[in-house]
Design an enzyme around this catalytic site. Structure first.
Site, short mmCIF file in Angstrom:
data_model
loop_
_atom_site.label_atom_id
_atom_site.label_comp_id
_atom_site.label_asym_id
_atom_site.label_seq_id
_atom_site.Cartn_x
_atom_site.Cartn_y
_atom_site.Cartn_z
N GLU A 61 0.81 -1.23 0.03
CA GLU A 61 0.14 -0.34 0.24
C GLU A 61 0.54 1.23 0.23
O GLU A 61 0.35 2.38 -0.53
CB GLU A 61 -0.85 0.07 0.60
N HIS A 130 -12.07 -4.94 8.35
CA HIS A 130 -13.00 -4.78 6.64
C HIS A 130 -13.82 -3.80 7.07
O HIS A 130 -14.89 -4.10 5.83
CB HIS A 130 -13.03 -5.72 6.45
#
Lengths: 330, 322
Positions: A61, A130
Site C-alpha cells: 500500500e 474490513h
C-alpha cells in the site's frame, strides 16, 4: 434529460470510462483490479477497454500510494484503489505527510491531482479490520479533500469532479451501497466538490448525513412523516470542502438538527458539525443537536453483534423525535 | 573511461560550491539567523555531485533532510535556497518549507523529504509516470543507511524491479542514522547486497571518489534509460557533521571523524587527482574557492535583504481549487 436506473458500481464504472476516454493521463492502480474488474466488480469493463491503464500491483500500500503521489507530481492523474479503506493505515505517511503536504510545503509549486478511492463501511460481516468508516481522520488533515457520496447519481458526478480536481481527494464509497440502484442522468454532468444537496424538504428537523447515513435518513423520514414529523434531509456529499451554507439555511428553517453517519461516534464528523452548528445558530436552536453513529467498539463479527453496533433507522427516528419533543417540553 | 578535463573541473567547482554553501549555512545557523534545524552533508559531496552529474536536465531527483548538496548539484539557485533557509518570502517555497522541505520542480527536483525514506514511494511514482508517458527520463532517489531500514523501502524496491522502472536508488551510507551507528542498526555491512532480493544490481561504491560515483551512476542511468530497470548504488561515505547542526554528538569520538576529514575528504581527493593530471593548479583552486565564497556572500545578502512572508500568507497554497 434521460435517466436510467444504475447501481452505484455501474455509475462509478461509467464515470471512469468517460474520464479515462476524455483524458489519457487518468489511470487506476491497486491490488487485484483486473481479474474481477475490482474486488467488488466496481470497475466493470475498464480492464477490457483500458488494459494499459488499470494496473495490478503487489500488496504494497505505501508503494501504491507513493506511485499515486509521484505520478501526480509528474503529469499523470492517478486513481488509487485501496481495496478496503481500512488499509489507509498501511500508507498513512504517503497520504498524510506526502500527498496532503507537498503542494503547501513547497510553496504551491505543484499540483497533486490524486484520487484515493476507498471502499468503506460495515454490514458485510467482515469484522474489525474490513469494516471501518475513517473519513473523519482525513477531514482533520489540512491539504486533503474528502468526498463521501450516497446515491449512484452522486457517485458518478462526484468521482468525475474528483478526477478532474488538481488537489488530493479521499473518495469513500460504502461497500453496502455498491448494488444500490438509483436514477442516473444519461447526459454527461458533474457535481462540484463542496456542494451539499437537500434531498427531502421538511420543516421540523434537519437530518444531516452522507454516505450510507443518507439511506437511514430516507427511511427514517418516511416513518417520521407517519408521526407528523416533517424531516428535511441534507446530504453533505463532500465533507471537505464543507457546504455549511446549505446546512445553516436548512436549520434556520427547522431549528433542530440530527447528524447521522456510519462511522463510530467519538471524534466523528458529527461532532464537528455540532460544533459548527452551535457556533452559528446557538440562539436559534430549539433542541440540542443529536448525533447518530456506530458504537465505539471495533466492528464485531457475529451478525447480531454487528447489527447492534451499526446505526439504524430506528436510531435516527428516535433522535429526531427527541429533538422535536425537547422543544415541546420547554 | 576517460573523463573530460573541463567537465571534471566543473564538477570540482560544484563540490566546492556545496561545501561552501553548507559551511556558511552552518555559521549562520550557529549565529541564530537560520530558524529550525539544518542537516549538513559536508564530506558527502562526491555522492551528490557525482550522481547528479550523470543526469539530464529533465531527469527527476528526490532528496532528503540532508539535501542541500543534491539541490545544488542538480542546479538549484543559491539565492532562492538561501532565502528559504532564512524563512524568507523569496525562498523556493516562500518560507513554508525550510531546509528540510525544499524543492525546485522546474529543474526536476521533486523535493527534499523530512520523513526518513519518505521519498522512496514517491520516486516509484515518478518512475512509473516516465514509463506511462514513454519518455527517456530517469528518476533518482537519494536516501541514507537509516532510511534503508524502513519497510517502505522493501515495497518500493520490489515494485520498481518487477515493473522495471527507470529508477536509481542512490543510497548514501554515511555510517550514522541520526545517533545510531550502522553496526547496531543494520544486519549487513553492505546494504546494497539487499538488491539481490529484488533481482536488481546492487553496487558498492567508494562514495568519496567522484569518478567512481560517476562510473557506477552512468551504468545505472544507462540501464534505466534502456528499460532494464532500477539499480541500487551504495555510496560509502561518512557524515562529518552531527545529525543536525548543534548536535552535541556524545555518541561518537572525534578520533572516528578525523581520519575521514584528513585522509578521505572527497574534495581533497578530487583536488589531488586534478593536480596530478595537470588539470588544476593552486592559483585556479584559490579562485574556485574565492568565487564560491563570493557567490554565497551574494546569496546571503539576497536572503537577508528579502522580506519575511506576511503571517497571513500561511493560509495560501493549500489547494489549487480551495
Amino acid at each position: 434529460m434521460t435517466e436510467r436506473i444504475l447501481s452505484a458500481s455501474a455509475a462509478l464504472s461509467e464515470a471512469l470510462h468517460e474520464e479515462m476516454k476524455r483524458d489519457e493521463t487518468v489511470f487506476i492502480l491497486g491490488e487485484d483490479l483486473t481479474a474481477h474488474a475490482g474486488l467488488f466488480g466496481q470497475f466493470k469493463g475498464l480492464p477490457e477497454n483500458f488494459p494499459d491503464r488499470i494496473i495490478d500491483t503487489p500488496i504494497s500500500e505505501a508503494a501504491i500510494v507513493g506511485v499515486g503521489v509521484g505520478s501526480a507530481l509528474t503529469g499523470m492523474r492517478p486513481i488509487v484503489d485501496l481495496h478496503f479503506s481500512d488499509f489507509v493505515t498501511c500508507c498513512m505517511d504517503e497520504l498524510v505527510n506526502q500527498a496532503a503536504k507537498i503542494r503547501y510545503m513547497f510553496g504551491g509549486q505543484v499540483k497533486m491531482p490524486l484520487v484515493v478511492w476507498c471502499p468503506d463501511g460495515a454490514g458485510i460481516r467482515a469484522a474489525a479490520q474490513h469494516s471501518q468508516s475513517l473519513e473523519a481522520w482525513f477531514v482533520h488533515v489540512p491539504g486533503l479533500k474528502v468526498v463521501v457520496p450516497s446515491e449512484p447519481a452522486d457517485v458518478k458526478g462526484l468521482i468525475k469532479s474528483a478526477v478532474r480536481d488538481d488537489d488530493p481527494v479521499m473518495f469513500f464509497q460504502n461497500k453496502n451501497l455498491f448494488s444500490r440502484q438509483g436514477p442516473v442522468q444519461k447526459e454527461e454532468y458533474l457535481i462540484p466538490l463542496g456542494k451539499a444537496a437537500v434531498k427531502r424538504q421538511g420543516k421540523d428537523v434537519t437530518l444531516i448525513c452522507y454516505g450510507s447515513g443518507y439511506y437511514l435518513c430516507l427511511e427514517a423520514a418516511k416513518i417520521l412523516a407517519g408521526q407528523n414529523i416533517d424531516a428535511e434531509i441534507v446530504d453533505l456529499r463532500t465533507l471537505k470542502p464543507l457546504d455549511m451554507d446549505t446546512v445553516i439555511s436548512s436549520i434556520k428553517k427547522t431549528r433542530r438538527a440530527v447528524t447521522v453517519h456510519e462511522a463510530c461516534l467519538t471524534g466523528g464528523f458529527g461532532a464537528e458539525l455540532c460544533a459548527l452548528i452551535q457556533e452559528e445558530l446557538f440562539d436559534l436552536l430549539k433542541a440540542p443537536v443529536k448525533r447518530v453513529a456506530a458504537r465505539d467498539v471495533p466492528m464485531p463479527f457475529s451478525p447480531a453483534m454487528e447489527d447492534f453496533c451499526m446505526p439504524k433507522v430506528a436510531d435516527v427516528v428516535e433522535a429526531a423525535r427527541s429533538a422535536v419533543s425537547w422543544t415541546a417540553s420547554r | 573511461m576517460a573523463e573530460d578535463a573541463g567537465m571534471l573541473l566543473e564538477l570540482y567547482n560544484r563540490m566546492v560550491t556545496v561545501r561552501t554553501f553548507e559551511t556558511v549555512a552552518g555559521e549562520y545557523f550557529a549565529a541564530g539567523e537560520i530558524p529550525g534545524f539544518i542537516h549538513l552533508s559536508i564530506g558527502q559531496e562526491a555522492s551528490s555531485v557525482g550522481v547528479c552529474s550523470c543526469l539530464q536536465a529533465d531527469d527527476y531527483v528526490i532528496t532528503t533532510h540532508r539535501g542541500h548538496g543534491h539541490m545544488i548539484a542538480k542546479g538549484a539557485d543559491l539565492k532562492r535556497m538561501t532565502a528559504e533557509l532564512f524563512g524568507r518570502k523569496t525562498g523556493y517555497c516562500k518560507g513554508k518549507g525550510g531546509s528540510m522541505h525544499i524543492a525546485d520542480f522546474s529543474i526536476g527536483i521533486l523535493g527534499a523529504n523530512g520523513v526518513v525514506a519518505g521519498g522512496l514511494p514517491i520516486i516509484a511514482g515518478a518512475g512509473f509516470s516516465i514509463k506511462m508517458r514513454k519518455t527517456d527520463q530517469v528518476a533518482v532517489c537519494f536516501f541514507g543507511d537509516g532510511a534503508a531500514n524502513r519497510g517502505t523501502v522493501h515495497e518500493v524496491m520490489n515494485l520498481a524491479s518487477v515493473w522495471k522502472l527507470p529508477i536509481i536508488f542512490a543510497l548514501e551510507n554515511n555510517q550514522w542514522a541520526s545517533t545510531t551507528p550502522l553496526e547496531v542498526s543494520c544486519a549487513v555491512e553492505d546494504i546494497s547486497c539487499r538488491a539481490a532480493g529484488y533481482n536488481m544490481p546492487g553496487v558498492v561504491v567508494d562514495g568519496n571518489d567522484l569518478i567512481a560515483v560517476r562510473k557506477a551512476t552512468l551504468e545505472a542511468v544507462e540501464r534505466a534509460r534502456s528499460g532494464k530497470g532500477p539499480t541500487l548504488i551504495e555510496n560509502k561515505t561518512y557524515r562529518i557533521r552531527g545529525h543536525f547542526e548543534g548536535d552535541p554528538q556524545k555518541y561518537r569520538a572525534q578520533a572516528e571523524i578525523t581520519p575521514w576529514q584528513e585522509k578521505n575528504d572527497p574534495i581533497k581527493r578530487m583536488y589531488d587527482y586534478l593536480v596530478t593530471d595537470g588539470i588544476l593548479d593552486e592559483k585556479m583552486n584559490l579562485k574556485i574557492w574565492d568565487d564560491a565564497a563570493a557567490a554565497l556572500e551574494e546569496a546571503i545578502s539576497y536572503a537577508k535583504d528579502s522580506p519575511f512572508p506576511e503571517p497571513e500568507e500561511a493560509l495560501e497554497d493549500l489547494f489549487v481549487n480551495p
